[in-house]
Design an enzyme around this catalytic site. Structure first.
Site, mmCIF file in Angstrom:
data_model
loop_
_atom_site.group_PDB
_atom_site.id
_atom_site.type_symbol
_atom_site.label_atom_id
_atom_site.label_comp_id
_atom_site.label_asym_id
_atom_site.label_seq_id
_atom_site.Cartn_x
_atom_site.Cartn_y
_atom_site.Cartn_z
ATOM 1 N N SER A 128 0.817 -1.218 0.000
ATOM 2 C CA SER A 128 0.000 0.000 0.000
ATOM 3 C C SER A 128 0.849 1.266 0.000
ATOM 4 O O SER A 128 0.456 2.278 -0.583
ATOM 5 C CB SER A 128 -0.940 -0.003 1.207
ATOM 6 O OG SER A 128 -0.206 -0.064 2.423
ATOM 7 N N ASP A 139 1.030 -0.183 8.091
ATOM 8 C CA ASP A 139 2.458 -0.442 8.172
ATOM 9 C C ASP A 139 3.096 -0.169 6.811
ATOM 10 O O ASP A 139 2.411 0.131 5.830
ATOM 11 C CB ASP A 139 2.729 -1.881 8.636
ATOM 12 C CG ASP A 139 2.038 -2.918 7.751
ATOM 13 O OD1 ASP A 139 1.689 -2.586 6.602
ATOM 14 O OD2 ASP A 139 1.830 -4.050 8.210
ATOM 15 N N ASP A 141 5.345 -1.981 4.032
ATOM 16 C CA ASP A 141 5.992 -3.178 3.509
ATOM 17 C C ASP A 141 7.296 -2.749 2.844
ATOM 18 O O ASP A 141 7.279 -1.963 1.883
ATOM 19 C CB ASP A 141 5.083 -3.872 2.505
ATOM 20 C CG ASP A 141 3.800 -4.370 3.152
ATOM 21 O OD1 ASP A 141 3.891 -5.007 4.213
ATOM 22 O OD2 ASP A 141 2.717 -4.109 2.598
ATOM 23 N N ASP A 193 7.076 -3.971 8.014
ATOM 24 C CA ASP A 193 7.229 -5.376 7.656
ATOM 25 C C ASP A 193 8.422 -5.469 6.720
ATOM 26 O O ASP A 193 8.363 -5.000 5.567
ATOM 27 C CB ASP A 193 5.976 -5.917 6.972
ATOM 28 C CG ASP A 193 4.859 -6.204 7.955
ATOM 29 O OD1 ASP A 193 5.102 -6.139 9.176
ATOM 30 O OD2 ASP A 193 3.732 -6.499 7.503
ATOM 31 N N LYS A 257 -10.769 -0.600 -0.096
ATOM 32 C CA LYS A 257 -10.085 -1.243 1.024
ATOM 33 C C LYS A 257 -10.770 -0.908 2.350
ATOM 34 O O LYS A 257 -10.886 -1.773 3.229
ATOM 35 C CB LYS A 257 -8.612 -0.828 1.047
ATOM 36 C CG LYS A 257 -7.816 -1.360 -0.133
ATOM 37 C CD LYS A 257 -6.362 -0.965 -0.081
ATOM 38 C CE LYS A 257 -5.604 -1.753 0.952
ATOM 39 N NZ LYS A 257 -4.149 -1.573 0.823
ATOM 40 N N TYR A 266 -11.514 -8.431 4.682
ATOM 41 C CA TYR A 266 -10.153 -8.036 4.307
ATOM 42 C C TYR A 266 -9.182 -8.947 5.064
ATOM 43 O O TYR A 266 -8.716 -8.611 6.147
ATOM 44 C CB TYR A 266 -9.914 -6.571 4.673
ATOM 45 C CG TYR A 266 -8.647 -5.955 4.115
ATOM 46 C CD1 TYR A 266 -8.716 -4.928 3.177
ATOM 47 C CD2 TYR A 266 -7.388 -6.373 4.521
ATOM 48 C CE1 TYR A 266 -7.566 -4.343 2.665
ATOM 49 C CE2 TYR A 266 -6.236 -5.801 4.012
ATOM 50 C CZ TYR A 266 -6.327 -4.788 3.094
ATOM 51 O OH TYR A 266 -5.189 -4.222 2.594
#
Length: 413
Positions: A128, A139, A141, A193, A257, A266
């Protein structure tokens, strides 16, 4: 052949769709709330088929989209400028730490400090954050791309302890044995992450690892776990390259989303759709209606996937699947192909990633969760029609699922 080639905009010779079609797909009825006949935009084609409609949005459609965005901002605000600055600072700190650490590994193996600094090292984003759909609680990624002399064992055995000792890191949980190994950490109240991919071949001096990652050849001789981590970046990068308008895509995706979270669907882990699948589905709608406004695209999103003929014969795809390359170092990579792989024929709602090697992002979906998803698409479509008729507010579309009213008995784990 690169997968992105299929997404290039080009003149369209036919108004009909190709093989990837929903049941009873609408071909001409405009989605606008004013009664004004919209104009058509120039012929274009994105992805594997011609658009369903080339109609442009009307002023009334754009006004409805603004109302949608205002409602979304009030309920699910985007990240603030201050929050984005903090995130960028955290990413810079992680990249500096990773570069220093990887250079240290190289000098220990006999390279000069200058050579060590010139080797390919990069920290980049995916998911995202890369797609530009960021809210305060999300978070980041993040992918660490390392040179061939830095192994995954190095990463978890020596780099992770550095992260744990950092003064701004309050949480750090390495999961090295996961299907896709990951480090979950919180630095300066930003959740990260962290993934690691090891390049199989050293880059030429001055080459950008991020730019090289866009080429399929970067996967040659790469280990399987690094391929999965690298493709997270490659998929997000190609999604943005395959949609007609990035900003329209982002505005639509933010709403979808949020709707999926509120409706309790989700989650890839429990058999619904994860973030990448929702992104792929929205991107495909954008391809099929290249000139629609976000509110129109939300309507068509619900209609398209409620009517879609879900089966392994009709996957949702943004571009043609690139066939396996019969070359050393690439032939081993498994590409989604239900005609040759019996296991792929078991997928009930296949949504295929655009980057080589193509994979199904919905392998956890079952017949039960498929039924729930289709019911939510139907409900979304019915509610959107009420919104367009000014008989309901946008909040009705994404109102939370009444779990405790529907289920009187449940297990709390």
């Amino acid at each position: 052949m690169m997968a992105t080639a299929a997404g290039a905009a080009r003149p369209s010779s036919s108004p009909t769709r190709g093989g990837q079609s929903p049941k009873q797909a609408p071909q001409s009825s405009p989605t606008n709330v004013s009664g004004v006949q919209p104009k058509n935009g120039p012929p274009v084609r994105f992805g594997v088929s011609d658009p369903i409609s080339l109609q442009e949005s009307t002023e009334a459609d754009r006004l409805l989209s603004e109302q949608m965005s205002e409602e979304l901002q009030a309920e699910f605000p985007a990240e603030t400028a201050e929050g984005m600055a903090r995130r960028q600072a955290v990413l810079r700190e992680i990249e500096q730490m990773f570069s220093d650490w990887a250079a240290g590994i190289a000098t220990e193996s006999g390279q000069s400090p200058e050579e060590a600094r010139r080797q390919g090292m990069k920290v980049t984003t995916l998911g995202s954050y890369r797609l530009g759909v960021v809210h305060p609680g999300s978070d980041i990624d993040t992918l660490c791309i390392g040179p061939p002399n830095v192994t995954r064992e190095h990463f978890f055995d020596t780099f992770v302890p550095r992260l744990e000792r950092h003064r701004d890191v309050s949480e750090c949980v390495p999961i090295p044995d996961a299907y896709t190994p990951i480090v979950k950490l919180k630095m300066n109240n930003v959740c990260i992450d962290l993934l690691f991919a090891r390049l199989a071949t050293a880059l030429l001096p001055g080459a950008d690892p991020e730019e090289m990652a866009r080429d399929d050849d970067v996967l040659r001789n790469m280990d399987e776990k690094s391929v999965r981590c690298m493709n997270g970046f490659r998929v997000a990068d190609q999604i943005l390259a395959l949609v007609p308008n990035e900003e329209t895509f982002r505005r639509t995706l933010r709403f979808v989303k949020f709707w999926a979270r509120r409706r309790g669907i989700y989650s890839n882990v429990i058999g619904f759709f994860g973030g990448i699948t929702w992104s792929l589905l929205v991107a495909r709608v954008c391809q099929l209606y290249p000139y629609y406004s976000p509110s129109q695209l939300v309507n068509r999103f619900f209609m398209l996937y409620f009517q879609w003929n879900w089966s392994w014969q009709k996957p949702v795809m943004l571009c043609d699947i690139v066939e396996p390359r019969k070359e050393p170092g690439l032939a081993e990579l498994k590409v989604w192909n239900p005609k040759t792989n019996p296991a792929d024929r078991q997928h009930v709602m296949p949504v295929i990633t655009p980057a080589f090697p193509a994979m199904n992002s919905t392998y956890n979906v079952t017949e039960t969760t498929k039924r729930i998803l289709l019911e939510e698409f139907r409900r979304g479509l019915d509610t959107m029609r009420l919104v367009e008729q000014q008989k309901a507010d946008w909040s009705k579309v994404h109102e939370p699922h009444p779990f405790f009213e529907q289920f009187r008995h449940f297990l709390w784990l």
